[in-house]
Design a protein around this motif. Structure first.
Motif, PDB file in Angstrom:
ATOM      1  N   ASN A 718     -33.717  10.553 -29.463  1.00 62.41           N
ATOM      2  CA  ASN A 718     -32.547  10.025 -28.777  1.00 62.41           C
ATOM      3  C   ASN A 718     -32.861   8.565 -28.173  1.00 62.41           C
ATOM      4  OD1 ASN A 718     -30.428  12.193 -28.277  1.00 62.41           O
ATOM      5  ND2 ASN A 718     -32.287  13.292 -27.936  1.00 62.41           N
ATOM      6  N   TRP A 719     -31.993   7.917 -28.648  1.00 61.55           N
ATOM      7  CA  TRP A 719     -32.086   6.203 -27.999  1.00 61.55           C
ATOM      8  C   TRP A 719     -31.007   5.993 -27.079  1.00 61.55           C
ATOM      9  CZ3 TRP A 719     -35.364   2.363 -28.085  1.00 61.55           C
ATOM     10  CH2 TRP A 719     -34.987   0.988 -28.004  1.00 61.55           C
ATOM     11  N   LYS A 720     -31.307   5.758 -25.763  1.00 61.28           N
ATOM     12  CA  LYS A 720     -30.296   5.216 -24.711  1.00 61.28           C
ATOM     13  C   LYS A 720     -30.733   3.931 -24.099  1.00 61.28           C
ATOM     14  CE  LYS A 720     -29.393  10.019 -23.316  1.00 61.28           C
ATOM     15  NZ  LYS A 720     -29.466  10.984 -22.231  1.00 61.28           N
ATOM     16  N   LYS A 721     -29.683   3.164 -24.036  1.00 60.73           N
ATOM     17  CA  LYS A 721     -29.943   1.856 -23.502  1.00 60.73           C
ATOM     18  C   LYS A 721     -28.678   1.395 -22.545  1.00 60.73           C
ATOM     19  CE  LYS A 721     -31.367  -2.891 -24.493  1.00 60.73           C
ATOM     20  NZ  LYS A 721     -31.895  -3.746 -25.375  1.00 60.73           N
ATOM     21  N   LEU A 722     -29.144   0.822 -21.403  1.00 60.22           N
ATOM     22  CA  LEU A 722     -28.151   0.260 -20.671  1.00 60.22           C
ATOM     23  C   LEU A 722     -28.263  -1.379 -20.690  1.00 60.22           C
ATOM     24  CD1 LEU A 722     -26.070   0.477 -18.057  1.00 60.22           C
ATOM     25  CD2 LEU A 722     -28.115   0.225 -16.781  1.00 60.22           C
ATOM     26  N   VAL A 723     -27.052  -1.897 -21.593  1.00 64.84           N
ATOM     27  CA  VAL A 723     -27.308  -3.206 -21.903  1.00 64.84           C
ATOM     28  C   VAL A 723     -27.057  -4.073 -20.892  1.00 64.84           C
ATOM     29  CG1 VAL A 723     -26.211  -4.994 -23.547  1.00 64.84           C
ATOM     30  CG2 VAL A 723     -26.443  -2.690 -24.190  1.00 64.84           C
ATOM     31  N   ASN A 724     -25.945  -3.814 -19.815  1.00 71.46           N
ATOM     32  CA  ASN A 724     -25.671  -4.548 -18.637  1.00 71.46           C
ATOM     33  C   ASN A 724     -24.587  -3.536 -17.566  1.00 71.46           C
ATOM     34  OD1 ASN A 724     -22.801  -4.893 -19.378  1.00 71.46           O
ATOM     35  ND2 ASN A 724     -23.532  -6.362 -20.573  1.00 71.46           N
ATOM     36  N   GLU A 725     -24.355  -3.932 -16.684  1.00 72.11           N
ATOM     37  CA  GLU A 725     -23.339  -2.935 -15.767  1.00 72.11           C
ATOM     38  C   GLU A 725     -22.363  -2.675 -16.329  1.00 72.11           C
ATOM     39  OE1 GLU A 725     -21.177  -6.552 -13.205  1.00 72.11           O
ATOM     40  OE2 GLU A 725     -22.738  -5.074 -12.305  1.00 72.11           O
ATOM     41  N   ASN A 726     -21.640  -3.173 -17.609  1.00 76.24           N
ATOM     42  CA  ASN A 726     -20.273  -2.865 -18.085  1.00 76.24           C
ATOM     43  C   ASN A 726     -20.646  -1.997 -19.479  1.00 76.24           C
ATOM     44  OD1 ASN A 726     -18.745  -4.088 -16.181  1.00 76.24           O
ATOM     45  ND2 ASN A 726     -19.079  -6.046 -17.122  1.00 76.24           N
ATOM     46  N   LEU A 727     -21.758  -2.123 -19.884  1.00 71.74           N
ATOM     47  CA  LEU A 727     -22.013  -1.685 -21.514  1.00 71.74           C
ATOM     48  C   LEU A 727     -23.242  -0.750 -21.571  1.00 71.74           C
ATOM     49  CD1 LEU A 727     -21.278  -1.457 -24.553  1.00 71.74           C
ATOM     50  CD2 LEU A 727     -22.553  -3.689 -24.826  1.00 71.74           C
ATOM     51  N   SER A 728     -23.069   0.375 -21.940  1.00 76.57           N
ATOM     52  CA  SER A 728     -24.237   0.995 -22.325  1.00 76.57           C
ATOM     53  C   SER A 728     -23.983   2.063 -23.624  1.00 76.57           C
ATOM     54  CB  SER A 728     -24.566   2.244 -21.324  1.00 76.57           C
ATOM     55  OG  SER A 728     -23.707   3.170 -20.959  1.00 76.57           O
ATOM     56  N   TYR A 729     -25.143   2.382 -24.303  1.00 80.36           N
ATOM     57  CA  TYR A 729     -24.715   3.397 -25.559  1.00 80.36           C
ATOM     58  C   TYR A 729     -26.028   4.231 -25.873  1.00 80.36           C
ATOM     59  CZ  TYR A 729     -27.987   0.055 -28.038  1.00 80.36           C
ATOM     60  OH  TYR A 729     -29.325  -0.371 -28.424  1.00 80.36           O
ATOM     61  N   SER A 730     -25.803   5.134 -26.686  1.00 73.56           N
ATOM     62  CA  SER A 730     -26.833   6.108 -27.007  1.00 73.56           C
ATOM     63  C   SER A 730     -26.611   6.459 -28.484  1.00 73.56           C
ATOM     64  CB  SER A 730     -27.021   7.342 -26.046  1.00 73.56           C
ATOM     65  OG  SER A 730     -25.638   8.066 -26.329  1.00 73.56           O
ATOM     66  N   VAL A 731     -27.671   6.771 -29.146  1.00 70.76           N
ATOM     67  CA  VAL A 731     -27.720   7.346 -30.437  1.00 70.76           C
ATOM     68  C   VAL A 731     -28.950   8.443 -30.609  1.00 70.76           C
ATOM     69  CG1 VAL A 731     -27.932   6.853 -32.839  1.00 70.76           C
ATOM     70  CG2 VAL A 731     -26.918   5.269 -31.394  1.00 70.76           C
ATOM     71  N   GLY A 732     -28.337   9.698 -31.055  1.00 74.99           N
ATOM     72  CA  GLY A 732     -29.323  10.794 -31.340  1.00 74.99           C
ATOM     73  C   GLY A 732     -29.166  11.421 -32.425  1.00 74.99           C
ATOM     74  N   GLY A 733     -30.246  12.397 -32.610  1.00 77.04           N
ATOM     75  CA  GLY A 733     -29.834  13.208 -33.553  1.00 77.04           C
ATOM     76  C   GLY A 733     -30.830  14.449 -33.762  1.00 77.04           C
ATOM     77  N   ASN A 734     -30.896  15.412 -34.237  1.00 77.40           N
ATOM     78  CA  ASN A 734     -31.932  16.515 -34.608  1.00 77.40           C
ATOM     79  C   ASN A 734     -31.784  17.088 -36.092  1.00 77.40           C
ATOM     80  OD1 ASN A 734     -30.352  19.331 -34.466  1.00 77.40           O
ATOM     81  ND2 ASN A 734     -29.372  18.272 -32.924  1.00 77.40           N
ATOM     82  N   VAL A 735     -32.880  17.665 -36.530  1.00 73.45           N
ATOM     83  CA  VAL A 735     -32.873  18.229 -37.707  1.00 73.45           C
ATOM     84  C   VAL A 735     -33.958  19.338 -37.725  1.00 73.45           C
ATOM     85  CG1 VAL A 735     -34.549  16.639 -38.826  1.00 73.45           C
ATOM     86  CG2 VAL A 735     -32.985  17.770 -40.494  1.00 73.45           C
ATOM     87  N   THR A 736     -33.654  20.361 -38.409  1.00 77.85           N
ATOM     88  CA  THR A 736     -34.398  21.618 -38.598  1.00 77.85           C
ATOM     89  C   THR A 736     -34.562  21.942 -39.896  1.00 77.85           C
ATOM     90  OG1 THR A 736     -33.490  22.490 -36.560  1.00 77.85           O
ATOM     91  CG2 THR A 736     -34.713  23.942 -37.861  1.00 77.85           C
ATOM     92  N   PHE A 737     -35.719  21.811 -40.279  1.00 79.00           N
ATOM     93  CA  PHE A 737     -36.422  22.564 -41.752  1.00 79.00           C
ATOM     94  C   PHE A 737     -36.916  23.957 -41.530  1.00 79.00           C
ATOM     95  CE2 PHE A 737     -36.900  17.810 -41.667  1.00 79.00           C
ATOM     96  CZ  PHE A 737     -36.115  17.308 -42.461  1.00 79.00           C
TER      97      PHE A 737
END
Length: 991
Positions: A718-737
């Motif tokens: 998971n990647w989370k970032k607060l760019v500034n007080e108005n903008l934030s985003y996150s990207v994540g994922g999981n995989v199981t073999f």
């Protein structure tokens, strides 16, 4: 002189106002303190000179609070976005995420609420590594959960849910809006505290509670529509007629009709969900009341589902040392389930209407001038619309679930807790089948092969009651750098289930008269049955931490189950885990990459006693005629054994090793973990062949004689970032073999499953070296182009291998070389269990707007297109692709046979790729500014639009590659309810 006194209070999250368990409460400048309990409450003795408390918990910003002579100090903690840690609810307690040595996962209730689904389990799909969730679009149905692969062949596969301490196998009665979070215990170490219930994974659900303060009211809803996400295109009347003529040599009868049967029985279905919550309280008592209503029409006509839920959760502080509370919920659901004809023991679960729509001829009208088309005039399936409109099938269920607890804390380091939970369930199932009369017209009759000379009514009433009583003692001590928590307890559980059923003919068509006593008494039939079992368990656990670096957990649970014979009734389930928080070491102080780096490993055993209660009891049928000298003499009665049993049947035992690394980098913007597990189920239940002895039961015995293994790797990022007080985003994922296989039948014989019909027979096999429920079919190696090719395909004796074949028929491989094509020539053709399954998610928050998207999918598995295999009358409809891709003299396809009348043998032709990826959820929301809301006395308001199953990318030619089923028969599409696409609008309001 300074006086000692006690300070109490509740710690809640400033974000959602929910209690925060596990918070450290220390007297500033000392090592004395305590930890908040499951309800966020604490109590602490202070001397007259101690006036400042420090509240700290990983995941929240620490807070220093002056006492200033108060006896009640309530605190709100702010979330600390820079930390990775969080609280985890584990069996019979809580732990900090950083202290966990087993494999667990957590999902917040707000995340689950985004999706317009019946159960929270469906909303969990794709969000947890190691957890595969297979859903159905059928209203009122619950999805199937597989935690780290299939661990049994003939035993139970149901995961354990623990809802506020109440153990259950089904949460379809739980309103998702009531849930604070779900904690999933995946490995044997974390689940071992539940012993015999933990083999298939444990999901702990915590519901919302009230907090002290002003009255708070919240309302949320979503309203939208569902439709079939994917339909198979069928041949129209012209295409169908051409195909039938090619297959039979006779043209189909001329007809003015061209019926789209799916267009006839399907609809855009309206769905809605409404929830209102009221909460508040004082320092002595808190309360929460929630009411919810859900309605889902279902995409098939007359398939309506409704659910109404109530929840009432209260907590009381009886004194500084005694706390009391209860959580209760009531649910009522009504399922008008027209999904096919049903029988008495499977109300609403399996039907034929959807499959009939697949097979029905397009040259037959659905209805005209009030008369239904006689589909049986040209093939052997009923008119689907007639079934939908003229059968009434209803399932009405009431369920009351609740728990109460009493907690006593004589000193700050010792807590006694007793809780009693209960689950009562009543279900009334009713199926009314109207009388159908014949009509003189060939194609317009009220019934055809669906003629019913007498109406009939079937009713079944079932009652189930389960209770569980837990008693635990917990010691929590901090001695310098040593943190120790000891838990010991005893628990008991019991279930009683009964059902009575009856059916009678000649019931009037008036719904007000649908009672058994109204019909023809001479046609009455009655049935009944039930089940009862009990468990008793003793448990203990120790959690140890040294300097917050080195972690150790050990658990022992001793279980006794009445489902097993006395000789094997008791079993011990141990586990242990270790952890090393590397980032806390001195050599990590000067680096600025890792904020968290943790290595952990565990080992544990759990059990599975989900077998029939009478599995070890011999039963006999009385008054059977006994033969003397090979001649039956009815006058001399005897008895016959109904089944061979193993009187020493025992537990299925799951033994699992787990190794993982957890990390947080770059101020915890990037977090993740990698898990490796090796999970082996010994003593798995399987059928073993026995010599047949006279007229007794078949020569097999149900016993423990197999070993099943799952090995796999889980990756979560998971990647989370607060760019500034108005903008934030996150990207994540999981995989199981995951790799699943049977590693030892130990004298058992391979299990055949997945029965399709007379021509196909079985389609799966569970055998050594193969995954459970592997497809086992003939290998078609092409299509015969000429009669000469048929005649030249011979065995060693010169005889044709397929003497009845003709040009356009499949050519099958004689795998074992015995000169004939039969079941001994079947080969492994993959399994429904995927090589890998995964979830991806992303979100963006910009000022008042929020956007989120989730993907889910799996790869490397196969499915069996069983609906194509059940064309048994030769005049059923076919898919449009079959019409145009089939073998002809001019188009000598080697993958699609020529026009045929059905009854194809089970072969690789029906096995297709089950891989898919789907946009599981897409949501866009807007939160109104507080300045705007204050004018109308609203504290929060968010509006959103959401879509579920928006788009699916798949190779499978059928309706859906998601096909729930038992371990040996999963992945076969016969009459599967299609996956549905939903688009909805909603609003969340707080007052």
């Amino acid at each position: 002189m300074a006086q000692n006194r006690q300070v109490t209070g509740t710690v809640i999250s400033a974000e959602d106002k929910q209690p925060v368990p596990g918070v450290n409460v220390l007297v500033q400048g000392t090592s004395r303190g305590t930890v908040t309990d499951l309800d966020g409450k604490y109590s602490l003795d202070l001397s007259g000179t101690e006036e400042t408390l420090v509240f700290s918990f990983i995941g929240f910003t620490s807070k220093t609070v002056p006492v200033q002579g108060r006896t009640v100090v309530d605190v709100e903690l702010e979330l600390d976005t820079k930390t990775l840690e969080e609280i985890v609810v584990v069996g019979y307690g809580v732990q900090k995420k950083s202290d966990i040595t087993g494999s667990t996962a957590n999902i917040k209730g707000d995340e689950l609420l985004k999706q317009p689904v019946l159960t929270a389990t469906q909303a969990m799909q794709g969000k947890v590594a190691g957890v595969q969730i297979i859903s159905s679009g059928q209203p009122g149905s619950s999805p199937q959960i597989r935690v780290r692969g299939v661990g049994t062949a003939l035993g139970g596969t149901t995961s354990l849910y623990v809802v506020d301490g109440v153990l259950t196998d089904d949460i379809s009665n739980i309103n998702t809006a009531d849930i604070v979070d779900m904690n999933i215990l995946k490995d044997a170490s974390s689940a071992a505290i539940y012993g015999s219930r933990g083999a298939n994974g444990v999901i702990i659900i915590t519901t919302k509670k009230g907090v002290s303060g002003d009255l708070k009211i919240s309302y949320n809803n979503n309203i939208g529509f569902r439709q079939a996400a994917n339909l198979v295109e069928m041949a129209n009347a012209s295409e169908y007629s051409n195909y039938i003529q090619a297959a039979t040599g006779n043209p189909a009868p001329a007809s003015p009709y061209d019926t789209d049967w799916y267009g006839t029985i399907l609809r855009n279905a309206f769905q809605q969900s409404h929830n209102i919550s009221v909460s508040g309280g004082t320092d002595k008592a808190t309360y929460l009341f929630n009411a919810g209503y859900l309605s889902d029409q279902g995409i098939i006509l007359n398939n309506d589902f409704e659910r109404f839920t109530l929840r009432f959760n209260n907590d009381y502080k009886l004194s500084d040392k005694i706390q009391f509370g209860f959580q209760s919920s009531f649910g009522n659901s009504i399922n008008e389930n027209a999904f096919g004809n049903i029988n008495i023991d499977a109300f609403g679960n399996v039907g034929s209407v959807y499959n009939n729509a697949y097979r029905a001829s397009p040259i037959i009208t659905s209805i005209q001038d009030g008369r239904y088309g006689n589909s049986s005039a040209y093939q052997n399936v009923g008119n689907p619309l007639l079934d939908l409109n003229n059968n009434s099938i209803r399932v009405n269920e009431n369920r009351l679930q609740g728990s109460t607890f009493l907690s006593y804390k004589p000193v700050e380091w010792l807590t006694f807790r007793s809780s009693l939970g209960a689950d009562w369930r009543n279900s009334l199932n009713r199926g009314y089948y109207y009388q159908f009369n014949a009509d003189e017209n060939t194609f317009l009759v009220a019934g055809g092969n669906q003629l019913r000379a007498q109406s009939s009514l079937i009713v079944q009433n079932s009652q189930a009651f389960r209770w569980v009583w837990d008693n635990t003692a917990t010691i929590t001590k901090q001695l310098g750098k040593h943190d120790v928590t000891l838990l010991a307890g005893v628990t008991a559980e019991k279930l009683n289930f009964t059902f009575l059923s009856a059916n009678r003919n000649d019931i009037p068509a008036d719904p007000d008269l649908w009672y058994i006593g109204v019909g023809d008494a001479n046609t009455s039939q009655n049935n009944g049955g039930g089940d009862a079992w009990a468990r008793n368990s003793y448990l203990s656990r120790v959690n140890y931490s040294y300097n917050e670096k080195y972690l150790f957990t050990a658990t022992v649970r001793i279980d006794g189950s009445s489902r097993l014979p006395e000789i094997n009734r008791w079993q011990t389930f141990p586990s242990f885990g270790v952890g090393w928080q590397i980032h806390r070491e001195g050599f990590m102080e000067n680096q600025n990459i890792f904020d968290v780096l943790k290595l952990r490993g565990s080992y544990g055993k759990v059990g599975n006693d989900q077998i029939p209660t009478n599995a070890y009891t011999v039963s006999v049928e009385q008054n059977k005629p006994y033969p003397f000298g090979g001649v039956l003499v009815p006058a001399i009665p005897g008895v016959q054994i109904n089944q061979n049993i193993d009187p020493n049947i025992t537990w299925e035992i799951t033994e699992e090793y787990d190794l993982a690394i957890e990390f947080g980098l770059f101020q915890s913007k990037l977090t993740g973990e990698v898990n490796y597990y090796d999970k082996k189920v010994a003593n798995a239940l399987i059928s073993v062949p026995l010599p047949r002895t006279g007229a007794d039961a078949d020569g097999i015995i149900f016993t423990n004689a197999a070993t099943i293994q799952n090995r796999g790797v889980e990756v979560l990022l998971n990647w989370k970032k607060l760019v500034n007080e108005n903008l934030s985003y996150s990207v994540g994922g999981n995989v199981t073999f995951n790799e699943n296989k049977v590693v030892g039948l130990n004298g058992g014989r391979a299990i055949r499953g997945g029965s399709i019909g007379a021509a196909q027979g079985f389609t799966t096999i569970t055998d050594n070296g193969l995954p459970v429920g592997s497809f086992f079919v003939l290998n078609q190696i092409g299509v015969f182009n000429t009669t000469g090719e048929v005649n030249s395909y011979i065995n060693n004796d010169g005889d044709p291998l397929q003497p009845t074949a003709k040009p356009g028929d499949f050519k099958y491989e004689d795998v074992n070389g015995d000169g004939r094509i039969d079941d001994e020539d079947r080969v492994f053709a993959g399994s429904y269990q995927p090589v890998a399954y995964f979830g991806l998610n992303g979100s963006v928050n910009f000022k008042s707007w929020d956007f989120s998207i989730d993907f889910y999918g799996n790869v490397g598995n196969e499915v069996y297109n069983g609906k194509k295999a059940v064309r048994v009358e030769g005049r059923d409809n076919v898919e449009k692709s079959v019409v145009y891709d089939r073998w002809t003299a001019a188009n000598r396809s080697q993958t699609e046979p020529g026009a045929n009348t059905g009854n194809q043998l089970a072969s690789k032709y029906f096995v297709e790729s089950g891989s898919f990826v789907r946009i599981n959820n897409l949501t866009i929301g807007y939160t109104f500014p507080k300045s705007m809301l204050e004018k109308v006395r609203i504290s929060t308001c968010r509006a959103f639009v959401t879509s579920q199953n928006l788009f699916t990318l798949k190779k499978y030619s059928g309706f859906t590659p998601e096909l729930p089923g038992d371990p040996i028969s999963s992945g076969i599409e016969l009459s599967a309810y299609p996956t549905t696409r939903t688009v909805a609008l909603g609003i969340n309001v707080g007052f």
